[in-house]
Motif scaffolding. Sequence first.
Motif, short mmCIF file in Angstrom:
data_model
loop_
_atom_site.label_atom_id
_atom_site.label_comp_id
_atom_site.label_asym_id
_atom_site.label_seq_id
_atom_site.Cartn_x
_atom_site.Cartn_y
_atom_site.Cartn_z
N SER A 135 0.83 -1.21 0.00
CA SER A 135 0.00 0.00 0.00
C SER A 135 0.86 1.26 0.00
CB SER A 135 -0.94 0.01 1.20
OG SER A 135 -0.22 -0.16 2.41
N PRO A 136 1.77 1.40 -0.95
CA PRO A 136 2.65 2.58 -0.97
C PRO A 136 1.93 3.87 -1.33
CG PRO A 136 2.91 1.34 -2.99
CD PRO A 136 2.03 0.52 -2.10
N LEU A 137 0.75 3.74 -1.96
CA LEU A 137 0.04 4.94 -2.40
C LEU A 137 -0.50 5.75 -1.23
CD1 LEU A 137 -1.90 3.42 -5.44
CD2 LEU A 137 0.29 4.61 -5.45
N ARG A 138 -0.51 5.17 -0.04
CA ARG A 138 -0.91 5.92 1.15
C ARG A 138 0.03 7.10 1.40
NH1 ARG A 138 0.06 3.91 5.70
NH2 ARG A 138 -1.72 4.65 6.88
N ARG A 139 1.27 7.01 0.90
CA ARG A 139 2.29 7.99 1.24
C ARG A 139 2.42 9.11 0.20
NH1 ARG A 139 7.24 5.65 1.02
NH2 ARG A 139 6.56 3.81 -0.11
N LEU A 140 1.55 9.09 -0.82
CA LEU A 140 1.61 10.13 -1.83
C LEU A 140 1.01 11.44 -1.31
CD1 LEU A 140 0.49 8.15 -5.00
CD2 LEU A 140 2.81 8.69 -4.29
N ILE A 141 1.30 12.52 -2.01
CA ILE A 141 0.69 13.82 -1.69
C ILE A 141 -0.83 13.70 -1.77
CG2 ILE A 141 0.47 16.23 -2.40
CD1 ILE A 141 3.34 16.06 -3.45
N ILE A 142 -1.28 12.94 -2.78
CA ILE A 142 -2.71 12.65 -2.92
C ILE A 142 -2.89 11.19 -2.52
CG2 ILE A 142 -4.69 12.64 -4.47
CD1 ILE A 142 -3.10 14.53 -6.30
N PRO A 143 -3.12 10.91 -1.24
CA PRO A 143 -3.15 9.51 -0.78
C PRO A 143 -4.36 8.75 -1.30
CG PRO A 143 -3.85 10.98 0.98
CD PRO A 143 -3.39 11.85 -0.16
N ILE A 144 -4.16 7.47 -1.54
CA ILE A 144 -5.23 6.59 -1.99
C ILE A 144 -5.53 5.59 -0.89
CG2 ILE A 144 -5.84 4.79 -3.65
CD1 ILE A 144 -4.28 6.29 -5.75
N TYR A 145 -6.75 5.63 -0.37
CA TYR A 145 -7.22 4.73 0.69
C TYR A 145 -6.22 4.71 1.86
CZ TYR A 145 -10.21 0.89 2.29
OH TYR A 145 -11.09 0.11 2.98
N PRO A 146 -5.98 5.85 2.51
CA PRO A 146 -4.93 5.95 3.53
C PRO A 146 -5.20 5.16 4.80
CG PRO A 146 -6.24 7.97 3.48
CD PRO A 146 -6.68 7.14 2.30
N GLU A 147 -6.46 4.71 4.99
CA GLU A 147 -6.78 4.00 6.23
C GLU A 147 -6.20 2.60 6.30
OE1 GLU A 147 -8.98 5.23 4.12
OE2 GLU A 147 -9.94 6.95 5.11
N VAL A 148 -5.88 2.01 5.16
CA VAL A 148 -5.42 0.62 5.12
C VAL A 148 -3.92 0.58 4.85
CG1 VAL A 148 -5.61 -1.60 3.94
CG2 VAL A 148 -7.66 -0.26 4.41
N SER A 149 -3.20 -0.03 5.77
CA SER A 149 -1.73 -0.12 5.66
C SER A 149 -1.29 -1.57 5.59
CB SER A 149 -1.09 0.57 6.87
OG SER A 149 0.31 0.39 6.86
N ILE A 150 -0.71 -1.95 4.45
CA ILE A 150 -0.15 -3.29 4.26
C ILE A 150 1.15 -3.12 3.48
CG2 ILE A 150 -0.53 -5.64 3.41
CD1 ILE A 150 -3.53 -4.96 3.22
N ALA A 151 2.28 -3.30 4.12
CA ALA A 151 3.57 -3.18 3.44
C ALA A 151 3.68 -1.86 2.68
CB ALA A 151 3.80 -4.36 2.49
N ASP A 152 3.66 -0.76 3.43
CA ASP A 152 3.75 0.57 2.81
C ASP A 152 5.07 0.79 2.09
OD1 ASP A 152 1.32 1.07 3.93
OD2 ASP A 152 2.03 2.46 5.45
N THR A 153 6.13 0.21 2.61
CA THR A 153 7.46 0.44 2.06
C THR A 153 8.01 -0.83 1.42
OG1 THR A 153 8.65 -0.18 4.07
CG2 THR A 153 7.87 2.10 3.91
#
Length: 353
Positions: free
Chosen positions: A168-186
């Motif tokens: 779920s790396p897209l959580r860390r973008l300026i425009i986050p996508i579905y930020p509530e769910v975190s699975i292997a962000d990095t």
Amino acid sequence: MTDSIGLLKLPINRLHMELTNACNFSCEFCPDSKMKRTRGMMSIEMARSIIDDVKRIGVAKTILFHIMGEPTLHPKVAEIVRYASENGLDTCLTTNGSLLDRDLLNELLGSGLGEMIISLQTPDEKTFSLRGAEAIRFDDYAERVVSIARAFLSDKGRTKLSISFLSSPLRRLIIPIYPEVSIADTSADLKKSLYTWLDKICCGFPINGMRENVLKQIHKSGSFRENKIVITNKLSFTTRILGDWPVHFDGKNLNALFGYCPGLQENFGISWNGDYTFCCTDFDGKTSTDNYNVTPIQDYLKKEVVQAVVRGFRRFRVVHPHCRQCLGDRNILNSVVKQVGSIVYFKWIRRKH
């Protein structure tokens, strides 16, 4: 057989034949809870008829047995897979794996199934809590997946197994996508999960002396791209990026006017009751205009509503109302980024890889 139907070149890569839209999991990153369609199971008669038509027309390369739902809930799943295999069609079954006991696994392995994908997705106890799997604990689930994978390391049949992980790396973008769910962000988190599961599954197996090569593949993997780690010729790990599929349609989006989607050109679906869909992501049948029981596959694909969607995307134009919402977003900036991103991803990044 024909080489094309209008603008659609045959065979299309995938036909998603939904055996059931019922599921024993309720994953937070899946729109199962948002689905308004009636739950049900495809009759074996309809399944056989679809397979017969696919073979006769040559309309699809591979049949996959889901749009939504857990296909192993269908009591005739192995029989349907066998019928497709006996008719010379490539087959792929995606499952969460929780219901694959030894008997069902052996039935599927004996059915001629080409590929099985286990949607592991959440590799540890913390993230497994996102699955809504009340009937099974993570330790028991992990043990079952390991047992299935080890069976493939020993099996000499034709079926290949792919175990799928999410990032779920897209959580860390300026425009986050579905930020509530975190699975292997990095990438580091993703690699750690892959190393852990490699050890779980392959401990005690020589994996044909390929361990060093597998470790190199994992080392090169990254959370911002799709990865495939080949362990043996029968077993691989794949990773994919988590998007906002379950929440994207919660509110009204600004309509997309341009963009690209390979749906219809690469895949289409038939739901358990026979309704057609433009693509495998249409979980609630918003693109359904015809039903298999009334309109044969060949006639459906000839329809102007289908051909217009294909024609539009070839010109980077979005014509169908649902597609406009799918490629749109809540505000102008997000919507423009998504529309441009769809062209860059599908026409350049994915093709490159």
